[in-house]
Write a protein that holds these residues in place. Structure first.
Motif, PDB file in Angstrom:
ATOM      1  N   ARG A 284       0.983  -1.177  -0.166  1.00 42.63           N
ATOM      2  CA  ARG A 284       0.078   0.509  -0.279  1.00 42.63           C
ATOM      3  C   ARG A 284       0.779   1.785  -0.025  1.00 42.63           C
ATOM      4  NH1 ARG A 284      -3.827   0.548   5.051  1.00 42.63           N
ATOM      5  NH2 ARG A 284      -3.979   2.445   4.027  1.00 42.63           N
ATOM      6  N   HIS A 285       2.271   1.806  -0.031  1.00 42.31           N
ATOM      7  CA  HIS A 285       3.584   2.668   0.247  1.00 42.31           C
ATOM      8  C   HIS A 285       3.323   2.451  -0.678  1.00 42.31           C
ATOM      9  CE1 HIS A 285       2.891   1.984   4.499  1.00 42.31           C
ATOM     10  NE2 HIS A 285       3.090   1.316   4.809  1.00 42.31           N
ATOM     11  N   SER A 286       3.482   1.996  -2.342  1.00 37.72           N
ATOM     12  CA  SER A 286       3.517   2.012  -3.495  1.00 37.72           C
ATOM     13  C   SER A 286       2.494   2.698  -4.809  1.00 37.72           C
ATOM     14  CB  SER A 286       4.045   0.569  -4.521  1.00 37.72           C
ATOM     15  OG  SER A 286       4.092   0.820  -5.738  1.00 37.72           O
ATOM     16  N   GLY A 287       2.886   3.363  -5.198  1.00 37.49           N
ATOM     17  CA  GLY A 287       1.535   3.970  -6.050  1.00 37.49           C
ATOM     18  C   GLY A 287       1.916   3.080  -7.566  1.00 37.49           C
ATOM     19  N   GLY A 288       2.899   2.066  -8.010  1.00 38.18           N
ATOM     20  CA  GLY A 288       2.602   1.410  -8.894  1.00 38.18           C
ATOM     21  C   GLY A 288       1.496   0.098  -8.201  1.00 38.18           C
ATOM     22  N   THR A 289       1.577   0.135  -7.208  1.00 36.69           N
ATOM     23  CA  THR A 289       0.903  -1.544  -6.499  1.00 36.69           C
ATOM     24  C   THR A 289      -0.781  -0.949  -6.567  1.00 36.69           C
ATOM     25  OG1 THR A 289       2.352  -2.217  -5.006  1.00 36.69           O
ATOM     26  CG2 THR A 289      -0.047  -2.655  -5.009  1.00 36.69           C
ATOM     27  N   LEU A 290      -1.053   0.521  -7.140  1.00 32.68           N
ATOM     28  CA  LEU A 290      -2.713   0.937  -7.194  1.00 32.68           C
ATOM     29  C   LEU A 290      -2.859   0.298  -8.263  1.00 32.68           C
ATOM     30  CD1 LEU A 290      -5.189   1.768  -5.640  1.00 32.68           C
ATOM     31  CD2 LEU A 290      -4.322   4.141  -5.844  1.00 32.68           C
ATOM     32  N   ARG A 291      -1.315   1.373  -9.203  1.00 35.20           N
ATOM     33  CA  ARG A 291      -1.861   1.908 -10.638  1.00 35.20           C
ATOM     34  C   ARG A 291      -2.069  -0.301 -10.935  1.00 35.20           C
ATOM     35  NH1 ARG A 291       1.774  -0.217 -14.272  1.00 35.20           N
ATOM     36  NH2 ARG A 291       3.328   0.278 -13.060  1.00 35.20           N
ATOM     37  N   LEU A 292      -1.553  -0.724 -11.338  1.00 34.04           N
ATOM     38  CA  LEU A 292      -1.387  -2.347 -11.545  1.00 34.04           C
ATOM     39  C   LEU A 292      -3.036  -3.018 -11.132  1.00 34.04           C
ATOM     40  CD1 LEU A 292       1.673  -3.736 -11.009  1.00 34.04           C
ATOM     41  CD2 LEU A 292       1.182  -2.730 -13.084  1.00 34.04           C
ATOM     42  N   GLN A 293      -3.125  -2.775  -9.623  1.00 39.17           N
ATOM     43  CA  GLN A 293      -4.447  -3.175  -8.691  1.00 39.17           C
ATOM     44  C   GLN A 293      -5.437  -1.988  -9.911  1.00 39.17           C
ATOM     45  OE1 GLN A 293      -3.652  -2.126  -5.271  1.00 39.17           O
ATOM     46  NE2 GLN A 293      -4.393  -4.183  -4.517  1.00 39.17           N
ATOM     47  N   GLN A 294      -5.552  -1.522 -10.528  1.00 44.12           N
ATOM     48  CA  GLN A 294      -6.486  -0.965 -10.557  1.00 44.12           C
ATOM     49  C   GLN A 294      -6.371  -1.339 -12.191  1.00 44.12           C
ATOM     50  OE1 GLN A 294      -5.328   3.129 -10.146  1.00 44.12           O
ATOM     51  NE2 GLN A 294      -6.567   3.595  -8.965  1.00 44.12           N
ATOM     52  N   PHE A 295      -5.702  -1.591 -12.868  1.00 47.80           N
ATOM     53  CA  PHE A 295      -5.994  -2.036 -14.574  1.00 47.80           C
ATOM     54  C   PHE A 295      -6.143  -3.051 -14.888  1.00 47.80           C
ATOM     55  CE2 PHE A 295      -3.112  -4.371 -18.122  1.00 47.80           C
ATOM     56  CZ  PHE A 295      -3.796  -3.746 -18.832  1.00 47.80           C
ATOM     57  N   LEU A 296      -5.767  -3.767 -13.484  1.00 52.78           N
ATOM     58  CA  LEU A 296      -6.287  -5.895 -13.505  1.00 52.78           C
ATOM     59  C   LEU A 296      -7.738  -5.630 -13.538  1.00 52.78           C
ATOM     60  CD1 LEU A 296      -3.407  -7.597 -11.885  1.00 52.78           C
ATOM     61  CD2 LEU A 296      -3.953  -8.021 -14.595  1.00 52.78           C
ATOM     62  N   SER A 297      -8.711  -4.732 -12.023  1.00 49.53           N
ATOM     63  CA  SER A 297      -9.287  -5.150 -11.890  1.00 49.53           C
ATOM     64  C   SER A 297     -10.830  -3.922 -13.208  1.00 49.53           C
ATOM     65  CB  SER A 297     -10.062  -4.253 -10.529  1.00 49.53           C
ATOM     66  OG  SER A 297      -9.304  -4.735  -9.409  1.00 49.53           O
ATOM     67  N   ARG A 298      -9.858  -3.036 -13.393  1.00 50.86           N
ATOM     68  CA  ARG A 298     -10.929  -2.297 -14.536  1.00 50.86           C
ATOM     69  C   ARG A 298     -11.400  -3.511 -15.208  1.00 50.86           C
ATOM     70  NH1 ARG A 298     -10.811   4.006 -15.007  1.00 50.86           N
ATOM     71  NH2 ARG A 298     -12.089   3.179 -15.929  1.00 50.86           N
ATOM     72  N   ASN A 299     -10.077  -3.927 -15.876  1.00 49.54           N
ATOM     73  CA  ASN A 299      -9.949  -5.451 -17.473  1.00 49.54           C
ATOM     74  C   ASN A 299     -10.558  -6.172 -17.110  1.00 49.54           C
ATOM     75  OD1 ASN A 299      -8.928  -3.930 -19.979  1.00 49.54           O
ATOM     76  ND2 ASN A 299      -7.395  -3.278 -18.352  1.00 49.54           N
ATOM     77  N   SER A 300     -11.780  -7.009 -15.401  1.00 52.74           N
ATOM     78  CA  SER A 300     -11.973  -7.899 -15.116  1.00 52.74           C
ATOM     79  C   SER A 300     -11.010  -8.983 -15.323  1.00 52.74           C
ATOM     80  CB  SER A 300     -13.290  -7.700 -15.669  1.00 52.74           C
ATOM     81  OG  SER A 300     -14.295  -7.010 -15.889  1.00 52.74           O
ATOM     82  N   PHE A 301      -9.914  -8.830 -14.844  1.00 49.18           N
ATOM     83  CA  PHE A 301      -9.069  -9.863 -14.895  1.00 49.18           C
ATOM     84  C   PHE A 301      -8.917 -10.237 -13.960  1.00 49.18           C
ATOM     85  CE2 PHE A 301      -5.544 -12.691 -16.210  1.00 49.18           C
ATOM     86  CZ  PHE A 301      -5.663 -12.616 -17.328  1.00 49.18           C
ATOM     87  N   PRO A 302      -8.896 -11.810 -13.293  1.00 46.37           N
ATOM     88  CA  PRO A 302      -9.065 -11.617 -12.347  1.00 46.37           C
ATOM     89  C   PRO A 302      -7.606 -12.091 -11.410  1.00 46.37           C
ATOM     90  CG  PRO A 302      -9.692 -13.879 -13.360  1.00 46.37           C
ATOM     91  CD  PRO A 302      -9.401 -12.089 -13.906  1.00 46.37           C
ATOM     92  N   TYR A 303      -7.058 -11.876 -10.371  1.00 46.74           N
ATOM     93  CA  TYR A 303      -5.706 -11.861 -10.417  1.00 46.74           C
ATOM     94  C   TYR A 303      -5.848 -12.538  -8.082  1.00 46.74           C
ATOM     95  CZ  TYR A 303      -5.922  -7.823  -8.235  1.00 46.74           C
ATOM     96  OH  TYR A 303      -6.382  -5.989  -7.506  1.00 46.74           O
ATOM     97  N   VAL A 304      -4.556 -12.944  -8.435  1.00 43.68           N
ATOM     98  CA  VAL A 304      -4.501 -13.128  -6.483  1.00 43.68           C
ATOM     99  C   VAL A 304      -3.140 -12.044  -6.332  1.00 43.68           C
ATOM    100  CG1 VAL A 304      -2.964 -13.896  -4.580  1.00 43.68           C
ATOM    101  CG2 VAL A 304      -4.427 -14.944  -6.889  1.00 43.68           C
ATOM    102  N   TYR A 305      -3.699 -10.948  -5.013  1.00 42.98           N
ATOM    103  CA  TYR A 305      -2.461  -9.849  -4.681  1.00 42.98           C
ATOM    104  C   TYR A 305      -2.391 -10.452  -3.410  1.00 42.98           C
ATOM    105  CZ  TYR A 305      -1.420  -5.639  -2.357  1.00 42.98           C
ATOM    106  OH  TYR A 305      -0.975  -4.745  -1.430  1.00 42.98           O
ATOM    107  N   LEU A 306      -1.119 -10.076  -2.959  1.00 44.14           N
ATOM    108  CA  LEU A 306      -0.456 -10.532  -1.584  1.00 44.14           C
ATOM    109  C   LEU A 306       0.142  -8.954  -1.094  1.00 44.14           C
ATOM    110  CD1 LEU A 306       1.305 -14.098  -2.439  1.00 44.14           C
ATOM    111  CD2 LEU A 306      -0.958 -13.784  -1.054  1.00 44.14           C
ATOM    112  N   ASP A 307       0.180  -8.970  -0.442  1.00 41.47           N
ATOM    113  CA  ASP A 307       1.031  -7.531   0.332  1.00 41.47           C
ATOM    114  C   ASP A 307       1.951  -8.517   1.251  1.00 41.47           C
ATOM    115  OD1 ASP A 307       1.461  -5.202   2.464  1.00 41.47           O
ATOM    116  OD2 ASP A 307      -0.462  -4.601   2.027  1.00 41.47           O
ATOM    117  N   VAL A 308       3.168  -7.655   0.509  1.00 36.82           N
ATOM    118  CA  VAL A 308       4.860  -7.722   0.985  1.00 36.82           C
ATOM    119  C   VAL A 308       4.696  -7.624   2.499  1.00 36.82           C
ATOM    120  CG1 VAL A 308       5.150  -7.684  -1.436  1.00 36.82           C
ATOM    121  CG2 VAL A 308       5.877  -5.471   0.087  1.00 36.82           C
TER     122      VAL A 308
END
Length: 550
Positions: free
Chosen positions: A149-173
């Motif tokens: 959550r301290h990485s702006g790139g993480t949110l960008r990729l979450q938004q990209f995958l979610s808004r393209n309705s692509f299933p993924y597994v998210y793990l917070d380091v």
């Protein structure tokens, strides 16, 4: 997130009748199957669609811990989900559990059935969509995002995958104990985050384009093909144009820089769109339109940006950010507009780690029980404020004007006025953002010149927007703000500068170049509402037909 398959299982995994199967037989081929036979592997493109005639198929999701059973298809049931319709790489493995027989349809045959048989189309489309939503709800997929959550790139990729309705597994380091084994296995260091584990590849802080390429999210682009219509932008206007044009038999390619929906796709809930009395999220509306366009045969290229229009001759050529070029007999510019940035020091440092351009479930999870700021006085800002007030401690709405009446729908204004944890601050603007690795404090200044600093870690920007028209320079007539002029708004001088070649004047949505149209937020004088954008996009197709026959 609740899994819709739990309550709509009969619709997600229906059983076809003998009559329905009989109608499909002429489109496919009967194949004998043997126990243990693999019919589909993850990553296979344009996979065949299988109807089980006898025996059964097991659908498996491969992951780092091995295979996980998703469902078993019995006689009368069928395989597939959204990727089957799109012809994109499969997310699952399909294996024969009990020997028998299946009816196999090639990708194009399935698409033909969906376009011509309304009963089967409804059954297949509903099942495909529910199955995809189920995979997303259960975080089922062969893609893993390691982020923070301290990485702006993480949110960008979450938004990209979610808004393209692509299933993924998210793990917070920072919080997931299972991450350490992956970090050691793939030799990941803190500076690599976010990391996407994608089908055998380890992508360290990848761009959206790199992720899309790894996942095979796009159809192959033929640089030599000449399309009847190319649509730049998959917002409401662009998707409406794609649906109507493709349904009427045109060869349509849609090019989208990020994800379907445009600005509307980032809206948490739209309640004044015709036909949805209980409201619908922008992402859900865009997702439905996206699948609808593909149902009729439109191809959609995601994470591709138009960087230049070559308009000196026809067919027109659009150069893309992915080093491809596409050719078009007609072109619809639906590239929309982007929210403006704050003119404050260190603004870029806080993008994705305290400053956001969308207010969806993804962003809302970051600010539960916190104070937040929403900047802007339009409907998008109002929708965000109301949505965020449900989980946040307090929402501060900042506008530079003296109120909301001129820019926001009355129903949203009333919601804001009646919400005890929403405060409207008029004649107020942000003048400072503070923090080390993420946003920690915000300074705003009111109309009296008094500055105030508060411990607020989340700011949602939904103020005025600038048109995405830089790629059109030198070709299309733009107004003083950079929006595309169309129809009667084009001056005689602008038509003369481009040597308008026809005896007729430009159509209502046509630019100063024949066969190039502009719709939605990018168009000068447009009404900035979803319904208006959809109306322009659909109406424009009639003009496209005329241009194709000139």
């Amino acid at each position: 997130m609740a899994n819709p398959i739990d309550t709509r299982r009969e619709q997600a995994f229906p059983k076809l009748t003998a009559a329905q199967i009989a109608r499909l037989r002429s489109h496919g081929q009967c194949i004998r199957t043997e126990r243990g036979q693999v019919l589909v592997e993850p990553g296979d493109r344009e996979v065949r669609f299988f109807v089980v005639l006898s025996g059964c198929l097991e659908i498996l999701r491969p992951g780092l811990g091995g295979e996980e059973l998703v469902v078993v298809h019995q006689a009368g049931q069928f395989s597939g989900e959204i990727t089957t319709l799109q012809g994109l790489p499969s997310l699952i493995r399909s294996r024969v559990r009990e020997s028998g027989e299946v009816l196999a349809l090639e990708h194009e045959s399935l698409r033909a059935v969906i376009q011509t048989d309304s009963e089967l189309s409804e059954i297949f489309m509903r099942a495909f969509i529910l199955r995809r939503v189920g995979l997303i709800a259960q975080q089922q997929g062969d893609v893993i995002l390691l982020g923070s959550r301290h990485s702006g790139g993480t949110l960008r990729l979450q938004q990209f995958l979610s808004r393209n309705s692509f299933p993924y597994v998210y793990l917070d380091v920072d919080t997931d104990q299972s991450v350490q084994a992956l970090i050691e296995r793939f030799h990941i260091v803190v500076s690599d985050v976010p990391v996407v584990l994608c089908r055998g590849q380890v992508l360290k802080n990848p761009s959206n384009e790199q992720v899309a390429q790894c996942l095979g999210m796009n159809p192959a682009i033929d640089d030599c093909a000449v399309h009847d219509l190319v649509v730049i932008g998959a917002g409401p206007a662009g998707l409406a144009a794609a649906v109507y044009a493709a349904s009427e038999g045109l060869d349509v390619l849609v090019v989208e820089s990020n994800a379907p929906g445009g600005q509307a796709g980032s809206s948490s809930k739209i309640e004044n769109y015709l036909g949805f009395p209980t409201g619908i999220s922008g992402q859900a509306l865009a997702g439905r339109a996206f699948v609808q366009a593909q149902k009729f045969g439109a191809n959609v290229a995601i994470a591709n940006s138009a960087i230049r229009l070559r308009c000196e001759q026809k067919p027109y050529i659009i150069q893309l950010s992915t080093d491809h070029s596409v050719r078009a007999r007609t072109l619809i510019v639906a590239s929309g507009a982007a929210y403006r940035q704050l003119a404050v020091e260190h603004f870029d440092r806080f993008l994705g780690v305290g400053v956001y351009y969308a207010a969806t479930f993804v962003e809302a999870q970051l600010c539960q029980r916190d104070d937040v700021i929403v900047v802007g006085g339009g409907n998008s800002a109002g929708q965000a404020a109301v949505f965020l007030s449900q989980a946040s401690r307090h929402v501060h709405v900042l506008v530079r004007s003296d109120g909301l009446a001129d820019s926001m729908s009355r129903y949203l204004i009333r919601r804001i006025e009646e919400s005890p944890n929403i405060t409207l601050h008029t004649h107020t603007e942000i003048v400072g953002l503070h923090g080390e690795t993420s946003l920690e404090k915000v300074t705003w200044r009111n109309g009296s010149g008094i500055a105030e600093t508060r411990e607020i870690r989340h700011v949602f920007l939904m103020m005025g927007a600038d048109p995405n028209t830089g790629w059109l320079q030198g070709c299309l007539a733009l107004d003083e703000k950079g929006f595309v002029r169309t129809g009667m708004d084009i001056t005689a001088q602008e038509l003369q500068d481009r040597a308008w070649p026809l005896t007729r004047p430009p159509h209502h949505l046509e630019t100063n170049l024949p066969g190039i149209f502009a719709v939605g937020d990018v168009r000068s004088g447009s009404v900035k509402r979803v319904a208006a954008a959809v109306g322009e996009g659909s109406a424009c197709v009639q003009l496209v037909h005329r241009a194709l026959h000139e």
